[in-house]
Design a protein around this motif. Structure first.
Motif, PDB file in Angstrom:
ATOM      1  N   VAL A 182      29.343  41.699  32.678  1.00  0.00           N
ATOM      2  CA  VAL A 182      30.705  42.447  33.046  1.00  0.00           C
ATOM      3  C   VAL A 182      31.062  41.586  34.214  1.00  0.00           C
ATOM      4  O   VAL A 182      30.661  41.547  35.074  1.00  0.00           O
ATOM      5  CB  VAL A 182      30.653  43.913  32.955  1.00  0.00           C
ATOM      6  N   ARG A 212      41.941  37.349  30.767  1.00  0.00           N
ATOM      7  CA  ARG A 212      40.696  37.746  30.672  1.00  0.00           C
ATOM      8  C   ARG A 212      40.613  38.822  29.852  1.00  0.00           C
ATOM      9  O   ARG A 212      39.662  39.048  29.125  1.00  0.00           O
ATOM     10  CB  ARG A 212      39.607  37.882  31.990  1.00  0.00           C
ATOM     11  N   SER A 216      38.693  38.732  26.535  1.00  0.00           N
ATOM     12  CA  SER A 216      37.464  39.670  26.683  1.00  0.00           C
ATOM     13  C   SER A 216      37.574  40.529  25.221  1.00  0.00           C
ATOM     14  O   SER A 216      36.623  40.695  24.421  1.00  0.00           O
ATOM     15  CB  SER A 216      37.434  40.720  27.456  1.00  0.00           C
ATOM     16  N   GLU A 217      38.825  40.756  24.688  1.00  0.00           N
ATOM     17  CA  GLU A 217      38.839  41.494  23.641  1.00  0.00           C
ATOM     18  C   GLU A 217      38.942  40.549  22.266  1.00  0.00           C
ATOM     19  O   GLU A 217      38.231  41.043  21.442  1.00  0.00           O
ATOM     20  CB  GLU A 217      40.714  41.871  23.632  1.00  0.00           C
ATOM     21  N   TYR A 221      35.275  35.657  26.097  1.00  0.00           N
ATOM     22  CA  TYR A 221      35.441  35.653  27.591  1.00  0.00           C
ATOM     23  C   TYR A 221      34.324  34.966  28.097  1.00  0.00           C
ATOM     24  O   TYR A 221      32.909  35.031  27.823  1.00  0.00           O
ATOM     25  CB  TYR A 221      35.359  37.154  28.029  1.00  0.00           C
ATOM     26  N   THR A 253      27.193  32.809  32.624  1.00  0.00           N
ATOM     27  CA  THR A 253      28.069  33.524  31.507  1.00  0.00           C
ATOM     28  C   THR A 253      27.542  32.629  30.167  1.00  0.00           C
ATOM     29  O   THR A 253      27.166  33.407  29.271  1.00  0.00           O
ATOM     30  CB  THR A 253      29.454  33.345  31.679  1.00  0.00           C
ATOM     31  N   LYS A 262      26.848  40.537  24.740  1.00  0.00           N
ATOM     32  CA  LYS A 262      28.463  40.535  24.541  1.00  0.00           C
ATOM     33  C   LYS A 262      28.639  40.350  26.177  1.00  0.00           C
ATOM     34  O   LYS A 262      27.995  40.791  27.125  1.00  0.00           O
ATOM     35  CB  LYS A 262      28.656  41.749  24.274  1.00  0.00           C
ATOM     36  N   ARG A 264      31.876  41.230  28.771  1.00  0.00           N
ATOM     37  CA  ARG A 264      33.145  41.830  28.844  1.00  0.00           C
ATOM     38  C   ARG A 264      33.713  41.644  30.355  1.00  0.00           C
ATOM     39  O   ARG A 264      33.267  41.364  31.146  1.00  0.00           O
ATOM     40  CB  ARG A 264      32.699  43.442  28.906  1.00  0.00           C
ATOM     41  N   PHE A 265      34.964  41.913  30.252  1.00  0.00           N
ATOM     42  CA  PHE A 265      35.914  41.923  31.277  1.00  0.00           C
ATOM     43  C   PHE A 265      36.347  43.247  31.354  1.00  0.00           C
ATOM     44  O   PHE A 265      36.677  44.002  30.564  1.00  0.00           O
ATOM     45  CB  PHE A 265      37.000  40.969  31.280  1.00  0.00           C
ATOM     46  N   GLU A 266      36.104  43.940  32.881  1.00  0.00           N
ATOM     47  CA  GLU A 266      36.629  45.215  33.149  1.00  0.00           C
ATOM     48  C   GLU A 266      37.798  45.137  34.262  1.00  0.00           C
ATOM     49  O   GLU A 266      37.511  44.946  35.313  1.00  0.00           O
ATOM     50  CB  GLU A 266      35.348  45.981  33.850  1.00  0.00           C
ATOM     51  N   SER A 318      34.651  30.137  21.843  1.00  0.00           N
ATOM     52  CA  SER A 318      35.114  30.282  23.635  1.00  0.00           C
ATOM     53  C   SER A 318      34.925  28.822  23.898  1.00  0.00           C
ATOM     54  O   SER A 318      35.902  28.556  24.711  1.00  0.00           O
ATOM     55  CB  SER A 318      33.722  30.855  24.091  1.00  0.00           C
TER      56      SER A 318
END
Lengths: 434, 478
Positions: A182, A212, A216-217, A221, A253, A262, A264-266, A318
């Motif tokens: 993440v 991002r 990410s969605e 990402y 990454t 997976k 993710r971006f938070e 990506s």
């Protein structure tokens, strides 16, 4: 006045076909990808936030029930002056079951004394020092070797973190067992320091915060920032930790992504970092970043494009997305050539129109995306006057740096000579073509 | 002259007595019984020093005695074996290998006698001063001017000053450092740096075992390993991660490459320690000192630093033996139920004024001196010394009236006012005090016989109080 009259006459004389013909670069490459696509994705993300609320609540509950140990590793050289502030900001965290591991990569200042004192006073759990500098990757790997936590958070020493940053960056791991890493939301702390820093703050907001969220969605990402990234320790161990940099953030990454995890971006895991305050220093940083893009994406991980057994469409897209940047950069020169050859007499008007187009799209984008921001602790109005300058910053300054970096890396493999990494390791990386 | 020479050349040995000329030597055979009082009639002692412990015991008994007649007695060693014990090596006056060498000792004995006659025998008023006076007396008669520290495994601090340390138990050696510090402050000795030592903060022992321990659990059960950094893949870990148990080669656990050449494909940037007790990993050990005497584990910053000096006698120190030692310092702190002598003088002055107004009033004042009490103090150590003084003062208080007061001059001398008491009644009270102190001391220290003296004088109206107290002391010590 005469120029403005002519410019007005020129703009009003353009019909749609002519507009597309003259501003094809903006319409097809910039507007569609970085405005329309981002806008659609972020809008979708924003509209579905209610559905995510429940998921987040459950994940948070699970996190606090399980209370997994988090190993925070901070590799660096001569970072002693930042460590105390970092440790203090971590002491304030809402999630407290963590161990702080500082890896001193051959510091030659007061770092050992500062860290020893902080360790004695309970601010640091483990302080490891390499007397001889080995590079950031080896320092991070040393931290990983002695990390005991289920999750590993990689931080930069000169950053500080919102009180709930640690909690928020771990929560996505509880959404899905397949989440392997993440990325945190890196914002600019010193945005008022200089024009250079302010422009970077807008850029970080656009490309890192908003960009991002979108990638990410879309599941593409691609770079977890070294300033704030969290990993499952198991994933890191399986990929053997970090490889020689520069550009190890993007590399790790990709490596984790290749294992099928997976990424993710938070956006709620906020980290504040200090950016270069002069354009000269920024050139050095960006040359390094852009060179690593070529080195890792086109060279080390080019197998992502091959239809082999590890092929995954998300990885492919990506990489296509990254390659798009490279293509975009080349296309820009094609566009310039097209304009010079075919519209030489209108170049001043075309330039003016381009600036207006980009400024308008920047302002609209900035204002719209500002509405999506989860944390409103930055004054939106502060950045608005700088948006016209962003056209020069993005369109010319960064593009030229990128071009130079690509040429240096493609033709001369310059990243292997970068003093950011010790030569003793870069030599081997070059020989192994990694 | 011829007759004298002839007499001197004749050595006679009989029943442990060796005579040479007009000198009489007492000879102690190895492990034979010895009563120190027997030395009284002899000029010197020859000690069969084959047994180290016996030799040490006899020398210590002689040199620790409070009476100069004994502690200054010349001691010669016969058949001595090489030893590192400073108390043996530095407190004798010569070594002989047969009685044939006795004539060689005569001049030494005579020289010591001659110097002994120059000494002042008045006892100073404090424990430290009395102890140092003994040392100065000894040094004067042996014509030495430096107090030299010697490494000594018997001494709890690891160093000993034989001339001074002999008066203390080995475990009380730290006291000698305190006394030397006092003497330095008094200007009697001049320090010259010799060594810096660290002592246990619990028992003042210098016998410390410095250990590298785990900072987490303080265990010394830890394993150290080199950290190895493999350049090509940036893996870094302890060398055991790289070691192949089959053929003992080093290969990288990340990329499986064999490590070939240090500095080329790998290096060892640091070390890592693993605690086998608590599984903690760390790079810097904590250093702790374990006291081998009391077993206390101490962090090194809490050890007591002491400087060991070689001390040279100052002019004041050199003259102390001959002209006496006068110091202004008090050796006893305030003991509950007693007052300082200067306060006592003021109070006695008020009493004299009261008597002046009413001539029918009769008051007395007594002085008590515990002659050999320092011998006991040396034996029991500093802490017990204070407790003993408190106990003795309680006994005195039980025998006097609440209106009377005790002025503590030193740990061995004190005054007691006896208000509205004539000398006859005061004498009875003083006898009771002396008796109860003797009984108490005997009860607690059966091997020690306290020698206590007292003297009483009626308070005079016409004489200043200072002069009356001086007279009182003079009468007591004469």
């Amino acid at each position: 006045m005469h120029f403005l009259d002519d410019f007005y006459a020129y703009v009003t004389s353009i019909d749609l076909w002519k507009f597309v013909r003259i501003f094809w670069f903006f319409v097809f490459f910039e507007f569609l990808r970085f405005f329309v696509l981002d806008f659609l994705t972020v809008s979708l993300w924003w509209l579905t936030r209610r559905f995510r609320k429940d998921r987040t609540r459950r994940a948070r509950q699970e996190l606090f029930e399980q209370q997994p140990l988090i190993s925070i590793i901070v590799p660096g050289k001569n970072e002693g002056q930042h460590i105390f502030r970092l440790a203090l900001s971590l002491k304030e965290q809402t999630y407290t079951n963590y161990e702080l591991i500082i890896i001193d990569d051959g510091s030659d200042d007061q770092t050992p004394a500062i860290c020893a004192s902080l360790k004695r006073n309970g601010f640091i759990n483990l302080y490891l020092r390499n007397d001889v500098r080995g590079g950031k990757a080896s320092a991070a790997n040393l931290g990983l070797r002695y990390a005991r936590g289920k999750f590993v958070v990689h931080l930069d020493a000169d950053c500080s973190y919102d009180r709930d940053a640690l909690e928020n960056i771990i929560i996505p791991f509880f959404y899905d067992i397949r989440v392997g890493a993440v990325g945190g939301n890196v914002t600019v702390r010193n945005y008022k320091h200089s024009l250079c820093a302010t422009l970077q703050a807008v850029e970080y907001f656009d490309t890192i915060s908003v960009g991002r969220i979108a990638t990410s969605e879309l599941g593409i990402y691609r770079v977890i920032s070294g300033a704030f990234g969290a990993f499952r320790r198991e994933a890191l161990t399986r990929v053997g930790g970090w490889d020689i940099g520069p550009g190890l953030d993007g590399d790790i990454t990709v490596k984790v992504r290749k294992l099928g995890y997976k990424i993710r971006f938070e956006p709620n895991a906020i980290c504040k970092t200090s950016v270069p305050v002069t354009f000269r220093k920024l050139i050095r940083q960006r040359l390094r970043w852009d060179k690593s893009l070529i080195r890792f994406r086109l060279r080390k991980h080019r197998d992502v494009f091959y239809p082999n057994e590890t092929f995954r469409w998300s990885n492919f897209i990506s990489f296509v997305e990254i390659t798009y940047n490279l293509v975009l950069n080349i296309k820009w020169y094609v566009y310039i050539a097209d304009m010079v050859v075919n519209f030489a007499s209108y170049i001043p008007f075309i330039l003016m129109t381009n600036i207006l187009l980009y400024t308008c799209s920047n302002v609209v984008k900035y204002l719209m995306f500002s509405l999506f921001r989860t944390k409103r602790n930055e004054p939106i109005g502060y950045f608005l006057p700088y948006l016209p300058v962003m056209v020069i910053y993005f369109g010319y300054y960064l593009r030229i740096i990128r071009s130079v970096a690509y040429i240096q890396e493609l033709l001369f493999k310059a990243s292997y000579k970068d003093p950011w990494n010790p030569q003793k390791t870069s030599r081997h990386a070059k020989a192994l073509k990694i | 002259m011829d007759t004298k020479k002839e007499n001197e050349s004749k050595i006679e040995a009989k029943d442990g007595r060796i005579s040479y000329g007009n000198l009489l030597f007492y000879y102690i055979e190895n492990n034979s019984s010895f009563r120190i009082e027997e030395l009284m009639g002899y000029d010197a002692l020859i000690l069969d020093a084959r047994d180290h412990d016996f030799t040490r015991l006899i020398i210590k008994r002689i040199r620790t005695h409070y009476n100069p007649e004994f502690y200054l007695k010349p001691v010669f060693l016969l058949n001595v074996k090489p030893t590192k014990d400073p108390l043996i090596n530095h407190l004798h006056d010569g070594i002989i290998y047969s009685f044939d060498q006795v004539p060689e000792l005569a001049n030494i004995v005579r020289q010591i006698f001659l110097l002994t006659t120059q000494l002042d025998y008045n006892l100073p008023n404090s424990f430290q001063a009395q102890t140092m006076k003994k040392v100065f007396n000894f040094m004067h008669t042996r014509e030495t001017k430096t107090l030299r520290p010697h490494i000594d495994v018997n001494s709890i601090v690891g160093y000993t000053y034989p001339e001074l340390s002999v008066s203390f138990d080995d475990r009380e050696e730290a006291q000698t450092l305190d006394i030397l510090e006092w003497a330095e402050k008094e200007g009697l000795i001049w320090p010259d740096f010799h060594e810096r030592i660290y002592l246990c903060n619990n028992c003042s022992s210098g016998f410390l075992s410095y250990r590298e321990v785990c900072p987490h659990c303080q265990s010394s059960n830890a394993k150290s390993e080199d950290l190895v950094h493999h350049f090509p893949c940036a893996y870094i870990g302890p060398i055991s991660d790289f070691r192949n148990p089959v053929d003992n080669t080093l290969s990288c656990p990340k990329c499986s490459k064999t490590l070939r050449h240090i500095g080329v494909d790998y290096d060892k940037p640091s070390v890592i320690n693993h605690c086998n007790n608590c599984d903690n990993n760390f790079q810097d050990f904590y250093v702790k000192a374990k006291c081998l005497s009391c077993e206390q584990d101490i962090e090194v910053q809490y050890l007591i630093p002491k400087t060991i000096y070689l001390f040279k006698l100052t002019k004041k120190g050199r003259s102390a033996a001959v002209n006496g030692l006068f110091t202004a310092s008090q050796e006893v702190e305030d003991i509950f139920g007693t007052i300082r002598p200067e306060v006592m003088k003021v109070m006695l002055h008020y009493e004299v004024e009261r008597m002046r107004k009413n001539s029918a009033l009769k008051s007395s004042v007594a002085v008590f001196h515990l002659e050999n009490i320092y011998e006991l103090y040396n034996r029991i150590g500093a802490k017990s010394r204070k407790n003993l003084i408190i106990e003795l003062m309680n006994l005195v208080r039980e025998n006097i009236r609440p209106s009377d007061y005790i002025g503590l001059e030193s740990a061995a001398t004190f005054y007691v006012s006896m208000i509205d008491t004539d000398p006859a009644a005061a004498a009875a009270t003083a006898n009771n005090i002396e008796r109860s102190m003797q009984t108490a001391i005997h009860k607690n220290f059966s091997a020690f016989e306290a020698s206590i003296r007292h003297h009483i004088e009626p308070l005079q109206i016409g004489t200043p109080v200072d002069a009356q107290l001086q007279l009182l002391a003079k009468e007591l010590f004469n």
